[in-house]
Design an enzyme around this catalytic site. Structure first.
Site, PDB file in Angstrom:
ATOM      1  CB  SER A  30      34.881  47.377  -8.778  1.00  0.00           C
ATOM      2  OG  SER A  30      35.896  48.452  -9.227  1.00  0.00           O
ATOM      3  CG  ASP A  83      34.493  46.626 -20.079  1.00  0.00           C
ATOM      4  OD1 ASP A  83      34.668  46.594 -18.744  1.00  0.00           O
ATOM      5  OD2 ASP A  83      35.175  45.571 -20.710  1.00  0.00           O
ATOM      6  CG  ASP A  86      42.895  47.918 -15.475  1.00  0.00           C
ATOM      7  OD1 ASP A  86      42.226  48.094 -14.499  1.00  0.00           O
ATOM      8  OD2 ASP A  86      42.834  46.989 -16.364  1.00  0.00           O
ATOM      9  CE  LYS A  97      38.301  46.496 -21.051  1.00  0.00           C
ATOM     10  NZ  LYS A  97      37.831  46.642 -19.620  1.00  0.00           N
ATOM     11  N   GLY A  98      42.217  44.702 -18.359  1.00  0.00           N
ATOM     12  CA  GLY A  98      42.501  43.501 -18.003  1.00  0.00           C
ATOM     13  C   GLY A  98      43.012  43.081 -16.359  1.00  0.00           C
ATOM     14  CG  LEU A  99      45.144  45.976 -13.850  1.00  0.00           C
ATOM     15  CD1 LEU A  99      45.407  46.998 -12.833  1.00  0.00           C
ATOM     16  CD2 LEU A  99      46.228  45.238 -14.299  1.00  0.00           C
ATOM     17  N   GLY A 100      41.416  43.114 -14.038  1.00  0.00           N
ATOM     18  CA  GLY A 100      40.242  42.099 -13.636  1.00  0.00           C
ATOM     19  C   GLY A 100      40.121  40.780 -14.169  1.00  0.00           C
ATOM     20  CD  GLU A 106      37.025  43.380 -19.622  1.00  0.00           C
ATOM     21  OE1 GLU A 106      36.674  43.753 -18.607  1.00  0.00           O
ATOM     22  OE2 GLU A 106      38.261  43.425 -19.762  1.00  0.00           O
ATOM     23  CE  LYS A 124      40.602  52.504 -12.431  1.00  0.00           C
ATOM     24  NZ  LYS A 124      39.504  51.638 -12.985  1.00  0.00           N
TER      25      LYS A 124
HETATM   26  C1  5RP Z   1      38.514  43.644 -16.323  1.00  0.00           C
HETATM   27  C2  5RP Z   1      38.854  45.016 -16.648  1.00  0.00           C
HETATM   28  C3  5RP Z   1      38.324  46.167 -15.896  1.00  0.00           C
HETATM   29  O1  5RP Z   1      37.235  46.865 -16.758  1.00  0.00           O
HETATM   30  C4  5RP Z   1      39.452  47.002 -15.423  1.00  0.00           C
HETATM   31  O2  5RP Z   1      40.290  46.035 -14.723  1.00  0.00           O
HETATM   32  C5  5RP Z   1      38.719  47.907 -14.431  1.00  0.00           C
HETATM   33  O3  5RP Z   1      38.289  47.622 -13.199  1.00  0.00           O
HETATM   34  P1  5RP Z   1      37.738  48.383 -12.156  1.00  0.00           P
HETATM   35  O4  5RP Z   1      36.405  49.131 -12.374  1.00  0.00           O
HETATM   36  O5  5RP Z   1      37.379  47.192 -11.132  1.00  0.00           O
HETATM   37  O6  5RP Z   1      38.836  49.298 -11.757  1.00  0.00           O
HETATM   38  O7  5RP Z   1      39.561  45.280 -17.735  1.00  0.00           O
HETATM   39  O8  5RP Z   1      39.392  42.743 -17.197  1.00  0.00           O
END
Ligand code: 5RP
Length: 230
Positions: A30, A83, A86, A97-100, A106, A124
């Site tokens: 996001s 990028d 998290d 990273k990687g919650l998305g 990445e 964060k």
């Molecule tokens: C996706 C990621 C995102 O960069 C991370 O989850 C942060 O996302 P957001 O900006 O929605 O908080 O690593 O794999």
């Protein structure tokens, strides 16, 4: 300011790092969404960049904004990637990273980048990596239960990530599963990244150690830039 406004402020500031002629890595999430939005706006104003997206989602957004895209066959080295993250550890700039769900692409893009700039809102930033967030670990589908069991030897409590619509495991752009691994305390993140990476069945982890060169942070007080101290 609400959280989206903070994310937008950090993202737009980070795009100031982009220079004409660059090969640019586009992150996922996001916050990275606002980066892509701003790159698209600057492209319409004449900025000349060619981009490698880190997910199908980001690729679709970039195409919609007429941002030129490329691949590793033509551009194996990336000048700059912007990028989200998290968690960002204060001082070291080590990341989770990687919650998305896009951590594999990445990390491939980050590893091929001369510079990795991270964009976050202040929530964060943490003093100690992993105290609040599980580490996402991408694993092949076959035998994921055995891979999960192997990860417990390093102190992980793995949970198979479920798709947002429920009932089925989440599947990444590369067709893998994600195990969200909680740890009681991470003392040696670089060692842990290696141990997870060497586990049979693991494709990649969301630990990004020593990769970020700068972090753009938005808070109510304004936008600041944190550089790595070591
Ligand atoms: C996706 C990621 C995102 O960069 C991370 O989850 C942060 O996302 P957001 O900006 O929605 O908080 O690593 O794999």
């Amino acid at each position: 300011m609400d959280r989206d406004e903070l994310k937008r402020a950090a993202a737009y500031r980070a795009v100031d790092f982009v220079k004409d002629g660059m090969v640019l890595g586009l992150g996922t999430g996001s916050t990275a969404y606002f980066v892509v939005e701003e790159v698209g706006r600057r492209v319409t104003q004449g900025l000349s960049v060619i981009c490698i997206p880190t997910s199908e989602r980001t690729a679709a957004q970039a195409r919609g904004l007429n941002i030129p895209l490329t691949g590793f066959d033509k551009h194996p080295t990336i000048d700059l990637t912007i990028d989200g993250a998290d968690e960002v550890e204060r001082g070291t700039l080590n990341l989770i990273k990687g919650l998305g769900g896009a951590l594999l692409r990445e990390k491939i893009v980050a590893a091929a980048s001369r510079e990795l700039v991270i964009v976050v809102d202040e929530t964060k930033i943490v003093d100690h990596l992993g105290d609040h967030t599980a580490i996402p670990v991408e694993v092949v589908q076959f035998g994921w239960q055995a891979t999960a069991a192997a990860l417990t030897k390093f102190g992980a409590t793995p949970v198979l990530r479920q798709a947002a619509d429920g009932g089925k495991p989440f599947v990444t752009d590369s067709g893998n599963y994600i195990l969200d691994c909680r740890f009681a305390g991470i003392t040696e993140p670089a060692l842990l990244e290696k141990q997870i990476g060497m586990t049979v069945g693991v494709v990649e982890s969301g630990l990004f150690i020593g990769r970020a060169s700068a972090v753009v942070i938005a808070s109510e007080a304004g936008v600041g830039i944190m550089k790595r101290v070591n």
